[in-house]
Structures are given as structure tokens and as C-alpha cells.
Design an enzyme around this catalytic site. Structure first.
Site, PDB file in Angstrom:
ATOM      1  N   GLY A 103      71.231  30.892  83.811  1.00  0.00           N
ATOM      2  CA  GLY A 103      70.402  30.602  82.603  1.00  0.00           C
ATOM      3  C   GLY A 103      70.029  29.348  82.717  1.00  0.00           C
ATOM      4  O   GLY A 103      70.093  28.610  83.557  1.00  0.00           O
ATOM      5  N   ARG A 104      70.023  28.691  81.429  1.00  0.00           N
ATOM      6  CA  ARG A 104      69.569  27.189  81.380  1.00  0.00           C
ATOM      7  C   ARG A 104      70.601  26.336  81.971  1.00  0.00           C
ATOM      8  O   ARG A 104      70.407  25.228  82.775  1.00  0.00           O
ATOM      9  CB  ARG A 104      69.239  26.876  79.949  1.00  0.00           C
ATOM     10  CG  ARG A 104      67.980  27.417  79.420  1.00  0.00           C
ATOM     11  CD  ARG A 104      67.788  26.770  77.908  1.00  0.00           C
ATOM     12  NE  ARG A 104      69.002  27.474  77.338  1.00  0.00           N
ATOM     13  CZ  ARG A 104      68.655  28.186  76.195  1.00  0.00           C
ATOM     14  NH1 ARG A 104      67.419  28.513  76.117  1.00  0.00           N
ATOM     15  NH2 ARG A 104      69.892  28.731  75.677  1.00  0.00           N
ATOM     16  N   ILE A 105      71.847  26.609  81.664  1.00  0.00           N
ATOM     17  CA  ILE A 105      72.696  25.688  82.133  1.00  0.00           C
ATOM     18  C   ILE A 105      72.941  26.094  83.836  1.00  0.00           C
ATOM     19  O   ILE A 105      73.248  25.151  84.650  1.00  0.00           O
ATOM     20  CB  ILE A 105      74.203  25.925  81.554  1.00  0.00           C
ATOM     21  CG1 ILE A 105      74.075  25.327  80.181  1.00  0.00           C
ATOM     22  CG2 ILE A 105      75.298  25.458  82.182  1.00  0.00           C
ATOM     23  CD1 ILE A 105      75.162  26.004  79.214  1.00  0.00           C
ATOM     24  N   GLU A 112      92.174  29.323  72.918  1.00  0.00           N
ATOM     25  CA  GLU A 112      91.958  28.035  73.109  1.00  0.00           C
ATOM     26  C   GLU A 112      92.029  27.134  72.043  1.00  0.00           C
ATOM     27  O   GLU A 112      91.767  27.409  70.934  1.00  0.00           O
ATOM     28  CB  GLU A 112      90.510  27.522  73.475  1.00  0.00           C
ATOM     29  CG  GLU A 112      89.782  26.457  74.090  1.00  0.00           C
ATOM     30  CD  GLU A 112      88.446  26.539  74.289  1.00  0.00           C
ATOM     31  OE1 GLU A 112      88.154  27.196  75.356  1.00  0.00           O
ATOM     32  OE2 GLU A 112      87.509  25.860  73.567  1.00  0.00           O
ATOM     33  N   ARG A 166      83.146  30.759  78.705  1.00  0.00           N
ATOM     34  CA  ARG A 166      84.233  31.005  77.608  1.00  0.00           C
ATOM     35  C   ARG A 166      85.369  31.619  78.270  1.00  0.00           C
ATOM     36  O   ARG A 166      85.200  32.530  79.439  1.00  0.00           O
ATOM     37  CB  ARG A 166      83.555  32.005  76.622  1.00  0.00           C
ATOM     38  CG  ARG A 166      82.466  31.243  75.688  1.00  0.00           C
ATOM     39  CD  ARG A 166      83.019  30.480  74.563  1.00  0.00           C
ATOM     40  NE  ARG A 166      82.343  30.034  73.810  1.00  0.00           N
ATOM     41  CZ  ARG A 166      81.529  28.833  73.827  1.00  0.00           C
ATOM     42  NH1 ARG A 166      81.360  28.149  74.998  1.00  0.00           N
ATOM     43  NH2 ARG A 166      80.399  28.523  72.889  1.00  0.00           N
ATOM     44  N   HIS A 171      87.489  21.970  76.831  1.00  0.00           N
ATOM     45  CA  HIS A 171      86.237  22.203  76.330  1.00  0.00           C
ATOM     46  C   HIS A 171      85.338  21.003  76.280  1.00  0.00           C
ATOM     47  O   HIS A 171      84.776  20.781  75.107  1.00  0.00           O
ATOM     48  CB  HIS A 171      86.306  23.190  74.935  1.00  0.00           C
ATOM     49  CG  HIS A 171      85.004  24.065  74.646  1.00  0.00           C
ATOM     50  ND1 HIS A 171      85.234  25.380  74.327  1.00  0.00           N
ATOM     51  CD2 HIS A 171      83.827  23.762  75.073  1.00  0.00           C
ATOM     52  CE1 HIS A 171      83.812  25.556  74.227  1.00  0.00           C
ATOM     53  NE2 HIS A 171      83.182  24.982  74.407  1.00  0.00           N
TER      54      HIS A 171
END
Ligand code: 8YV
Length: 315
Positions: free
Chosen positions: A149-151, A260, A231, A279
Site C-alpha cells: 500500500g502507501r507505506i 502491546e 500490527r 511502536h
């Protein structure tokens, strides 16, 4: 005009200052009897307290949910939309920063930066030894990106500078990305078999929960490193511990975990071949500033009944 009550996850002072005196911030609660849920017209969230149907139903005045971040896996967007509550997020502004961090973890894990730093500070380091801590050469190796995707695209751009062969897996091939970035589409299985580095950059959805589990880890090379910037629940952690202790894969670098943070006695925390960061994907100065601005703009728009500039759509 009196300030508008907004329920929020804890915010840094700079964010509180940015919001100004038009909002009155209330700490998060799920107590259905609380004044906070009865009165608040907005929610600012970013982390794990779920925004779900029961919470929304307990908030009769709610007009908008503004998420400080792009991932909305902690928000039941369909439940919000069916109640007429728009959900906003912060897409785009964190792509570069999260991709930078993906490369940071990849390089650090490949070249033993964490272990090397500890060793260089320790009493044991008394003379240079060319035989220690030989890492995996990043330049020219194969990177498999799960979630282009974008990342993921920004990761590909950066990795191209290391002359890496770039594989990707998405639900569907993306011929445009292939032409623009020189990435090759693969099934997940093939990507896992061929990659020296596997980078998880996908959102957490029903489909991606447990995507990397025992059988997938077994397909990876014994020299391969897994990088999770997505995630925690995308990776089955019990299977990961097993793969890391049995030598099925060489190591992992995790910016996210499940849960987390991990419980302090979790087996992953005592493994030498794991690098963990708390994170930090979007944690750079410029990106965080822009995330705050976008979150504030979405909030203000929702509170005043305008369309959100960055509204999350349901599929
Ligand atoms: C931060 C992220 O976790 O945008 C996301 O989805 O994971 C990160 O940017 C976060 O949301 C910061 O508030």
C-alpha cells in the site's frame, strides 16, 4: 461558545495546545454511567481501547471519531457509520516515516546493531575481532513486502537504493506499482520461500490476522529475517517464538506486538535474535506534527457537522 467535550486517549501537551480552548478534554472511560460518555461530542483515539457499538451507543451526543493514526483496526468503522458517526484518520503523512523505520529495523537486525551496541559497551570488548557478529548483507538481497500500500511502496523505493530484488504480495497484483517501482508480484507462499527479508506492511483486518503463522514461517529461509511494522496480530506469536528458537528463521524485528506491550515475562523478550521497538513507526517529529494537525482538523470538521477532510470509508 462553551468548549466542546471530547473523550481522548492521553495526549502530549503539544497536541492539547494545538486543540486550544475550544475543546474540553476528558480521559477515556467505558463506564456507561459516566458523565463523559453522556456528554462527549467527539472521540480522539490512537491505540487499543476499542471504539465499538456498545461504546458508541453509550455516547448519545457523539458526532465524530478522530483517529490519530492511519490504522483503524481498533475502531468498528461499520458500527460508527451505521450510527451516522464519521470516522477520520491520518493517511499519507506517515508513509515516509514508517518506511524509514522499516528500513531502520531491517538494517539493524541484518547487521546486528542491537547486539553490537551492547557488546561494544561491555567489558568483553577489549580488542577488535573480525570474526564476530557477521550479519546478512542487505545490498543485493531479496525483500518480500507483504502489503504494497502507501507505506509498502515507500519501503520499496528505499529498498531499491540497496539494489534489492523486490517481491510483493497483495490481494491483487498491481501492474502500475510494478511498472513504477520494479516490484514483482508473488503468492504469499512464493514470497516467503524466496525472500531474505520479509516486511509486513499490511493493515490488520480479518484476512491478515494470523497471516504469518506456523506453516508460513516454515516456508521462510532459515537465514531469513521477519520485520513486522504492521500490527502484532498479523503474526502468531507462539509460532514465532517456536520458529526463532528452533532456527526455522534467523531473526525478527518487531515494531508491533500482540499484545502491546508484551507481558514483561514473554519469551520473545529474552530471545537474542529478536529486536523490538515500542511502536515507533510514525514517531518522527514532522510526521507526528502533521498527524496531530490532521486529527484536529477531522475533529473540528465533525464537531461542526462538516465533511471530514480524511474520512475512513467502509468497504
Ligand atoms: C501509531 C500507527 O500507532 O498510524 C498508525 O496506524 O500505527 C502509528 O502511526 C499511532 O496511531 C500513533 O498515534
Amino acid at each position: 461558545m462553551s468548549p466542546c467535550p471530547v473523550m481522548t486517549d492521553p495526549l502530549p501537551q503539544s497536541f492539547v495546545d494545538l486543540l486550544g480552548d475550544q475543546v474540553e478534554l476528558h480521559p477515556w472511560t467505558t463506564d456507561p454511567e459516566s458523565d463523559t460518555l453522556r456528554r462527549c461530542r467527539g472521540i480522539i483515539c490512537y491505540s487499543h481501547p476499542a471504539v465499538d457499538g456498545p461504546l458508541l451507543d453509550a455516547m448519545p451526543e457523539l458526532r465524530v471519531v478522530s483517529n490519530h493514526g492511519v490504522g483503524v483496526d481498533h475502531i468498528d468503522v461499520a458500527a460508527a457509520v451505521s450510527r451516522g458517526i464519521p470516522v477520520g484518520n491520518t493517511p499519507g503523512c506517515l508513509d515516509a516515516s514508517t518506511a524509514d523505520m522499516t528500513l531502520a529495523l531491517l538494517l539493524a537486525a541484518a547487521r546486528n546493531v542491537r547486539i553490537g551496541d551492547r557488546y561494544a559497551r561491555s567489558p568483553e570488548f577489549v580488542h577488535y575481532d573480525p570474526s564476530i557478529l557477521i550479519g546478512h548483507e542487505v545490498t543485493g538481497s531479496t525483500l518480500g513486502i507483504v502489503g504494497l500500500g502507501r507505506i509498502g511502496r515507500e519501503v520499496a523505493r528505499r529498498a531499491a537504493a540497496f539494489n534489492m530484488r523486490l517481491l510483493y504480495h497483495n490481494r491483487r497484483p498491481d501492474p502500475e506499482a510494478e511498472a513504477a517501482l520494479g516490484v514483482e508480484y508473488c503468492s504469499l507462499e512464493e514470497l516467503l520461500r524466496q525472500s531474505d527479508f520479509v516486511s509486513l506492511n499490511c493493515p490488520l483486518t480479518e484476512e491478515t490476522t494470523g497471516l504469518i503463522s506456523g506453516p508460513q514461517l516454515k516456508l521462510m529461509r532459515s537465514s531469513a529475517l521477519l520485520i513486522n511494522m504492521a500490527r502484532g496480530p498479523v503474526v502468531d506469536h507462539a509460532a514465532l517464538v517456536e520458529a526463532l528458537t528452533s532456527g526455522t528463521i534467523a531473526g525478527a524485528a518487531l515494531d508491533v506486538t500482540d499484545p502491546e506491550p508484551l507481558p514483561r515475562d514473554h519469551p520473545l523478550l529474552s530471545l537474542e535474535n529478536v529486536l523490538i521497538t515500542p511502536h515507533l513507526g510514525s514517531a518522527s517529529d514532522r510526521t507526528r506534527r502533521r498527524m496531530m494537525e490532521m486529527t484536529a482538523e477531522n475533529l473540528q470538521a465533525g464537531l461542526s457537522g462538516r465533511a471530514l477532510p480524511w474520512q475512513v470509508m467502509t468497504n
